[in-house]
Design a protein around this motif. Structure first.
Motif: not given
Length: 518
Positions: A82-86, A338-352
């Protein structure tokens, strides 16, 4: 009450084989893993629906909570993802990824150079396979995208510079783990005075799969030797389709993020550099604490042997995220972005994360079924000792393929290989141990349920099964080369002749690949 009716038998192979075949045929990873999990649970509980349901619930809960405490290993790994996605998303928002792509256009001459640079980065970042796959993927993706390298090719590069490099590097989490295992095994067999690190180094040229997987990767990147499904993906990439868009967004993708015009290349390399150094610090410091508690003097190999990999990755990523946020705010990026980046970054890792949770669950079920032990039991005493290195390579490969874990295969097969060497020909001890290491990495490369394979596809932002099927032909070619080398090594007891046989087969394979590509 759980009834282990089918444990340690041929039926214990059914769940992993079913899951793997379904995943390849249907391309639906979660459904396929779910079928394997349910089948394994039913086998463990003698097809009792009530007991199976209770066991499955306990298995799922144990992913996060085990023995009255949080399952820190799993939670730290998930947190690291999750952190790496962010971090990756914020690097995109800052415009640093875009700036790196522009820099690459002026400094990297062509597609081949982009692939070779990615291979170089993969070989340099060797402290851990998880770290390698995800971090190198984050750095290289803007570069390979710029030159229309398919995500499947990027995933192949990441996977083939992760385990193969780590397994022959003594200063890595893999190397330390293997040295510790081998040390215990050799001590048990009366080799207590032998330097375990020196033995590990002696085994490096015997690890034919790792050596020739790296050589083949370099040749594939240099000459564009794309065959089978990989050729299809590379041709699609030239037309602008870097991944199969019909399957939706792959893990780690961030396509809806705004990109600042003021981004600098420093915004990419500084956070990643901080992440690497912080992770290395936490790995050494956690290992040093254990050495100190055990009354042992600090050593680099000892610290890596005792390190807590998962917590080091998590806290290193936390420091890396802090550095990324600091750069973003200094740059003056708007808070909504920044908020959008953090949120979508964390969400992008959900499939993995979903795939990883399912893979961990089926690994626990397979462990209860003792699939690895059954594979090990296939070894008989009626085989000539000259064929034992080749046999151990094949068995370790099948075990890692079926269980999805190379480390688990090391733990199961290395003691067996040592026992067989002691019982037949002690001079074959190191070749047989090296064959197990090589076979385990080969099986890990081919298995859709391997966590390393899952994280390589995540790091490349590639659909998981696409990575598996495109890498498989290359893995099988190197396995055939390695098998021939181990047969020669077994009969001649000469590492040089074994390497020579592998080299000859490698050149023939290259000739065939060039003809096939044309």
């Amino acid at each position: 009450m759980t009834v282990l009716s089918y444990a340690d038998s041929a039926l214990s192979l059914l769940p992993p084989v079913m899951a793997i075949l379904l995943a390849i045929v249907t391309r639906k990873v979660l459904i396929s893993l779910g079928v394997g999990i349910l089948l394994g649970t039913l086998l463990l509980n003698d097809f009792s629906a009530l007991d199976s349901g209770r066991f499955l619930l306990e298995s799922v809960i144990s992913l996060l909570w085990r023995d009255g405490a949080l399952n820190s290993w799993n939670l730290y790994i998930l947190g690291f993802l999750i952190l790496l996605g962010m971090i990756t998303a914020l690097i995109t928002v800052s415009g640093a990824a875009r700036a790196f792509a522009i820099w690459a256009r002026n400094h990297i001459r062509n597609k081949r150079d982009a692939k070779l640079l990615t291979i170089f980065l993969g070989c340099v970042v060797f402290i851990d396979d998880y770290f390698n796959s995800l971090v190198v993927g984050s750095v290289a993706r803007p570069l390979t995208d710029r030159y229309y390298v398919s995500r499947a090719k990027l995933a192949y590069i990441l996977d083939s510079t992760a385990a193969p490099v780590c397994v022959i590097s003594p200063v890595s989490s893999w190397g330390a783990y293997i040295i510790a295992l081998i040390g215990g095994i050799l001590t048990a067999h009366g080799f207590a005075d032998t330097g375990h690190l020196s033995l590990f180094i002696q085994m490096i040229p015997m690890n034919f799969y790792a050596i020739f997987a790296l050589l083949l990767l370099f040749c594939v990147a240099f000459w564009g030797l794309d065959i089978g499904p990989m050729r299809t993906h590379e041709l699609n990439a030239v037309r602008g389709e870097l991944y199969d868009e019909s399957k939706g967004l792959p893990p780690g993708a961030n396509v809806d993020l705004p990109e600042a015009e003021s981004g600098r290349v420093l915004g990419l390399f500084l956070p990643i550099g901080v992440l690497v150094l912080a992770t290395l610090y936490f790995m050494l410091s956690s290992g040093a604490r254990v050495l100190s508690a055990d009354g042992l003097a600090f050593s680099l190999i000892g610290a890596f042997e005792k390190t807590d990999v998962s917590s080091s990755l998590f806290f290193g990523a936390l420091v890396g995220l802090g550095a990324t946020l600091a750069l973003v705010f200094i740059q003056g990026i708007a808070k909504p972005s920044v908020v959008k980046g953090v949120t979508l970054g964390a969400r992008s890792m959900l499939p993995a994360i979903y795939i990883l949770l399912f893979a961990w669950t089926i690994a626990a079920v397979i462990g209860q079924l003792e699939t690895g032990k059954f594979m090990a039991s296939l070894v008989t005493d009626n085989i000539p000792f000259a064929l034992l290195p080749a046999l151990m390579f094949v068995l370790a490969g099948f075990t890692a393929f079926a269980t999805g874990t190379s480390w688990g295969t090391f733990g199961i097969m290395l003691p067996i290989a040592a026992d067989m060497a002691m019982g037949s020909h002690t001079g074959m001890m190191l070749p047989m141990l090296a064959a197990v290491l090589a076979g385990a990495v080969f099986g890990d490369h081919c298995s859709p349920i391997s966590d390393t394979t899952i994280l390589s596809s995540t790091g490349a932002s590639c659909h998981h099964i696409d990575h598996v099927v495109t890498q498989l032909p290359y893995a099988l070619i190197v396995a055939a080369i390695s098998l021939g080398g181990y047969v020669v090594l077994g009969f001649t007891e000469s590492v040089a002749l074994g390497l020579g046989a592998c080299s000859l087969l490698f050149l023939l394979s290259l000739l065939w690949l060039k003809l096939k590509t044309r």
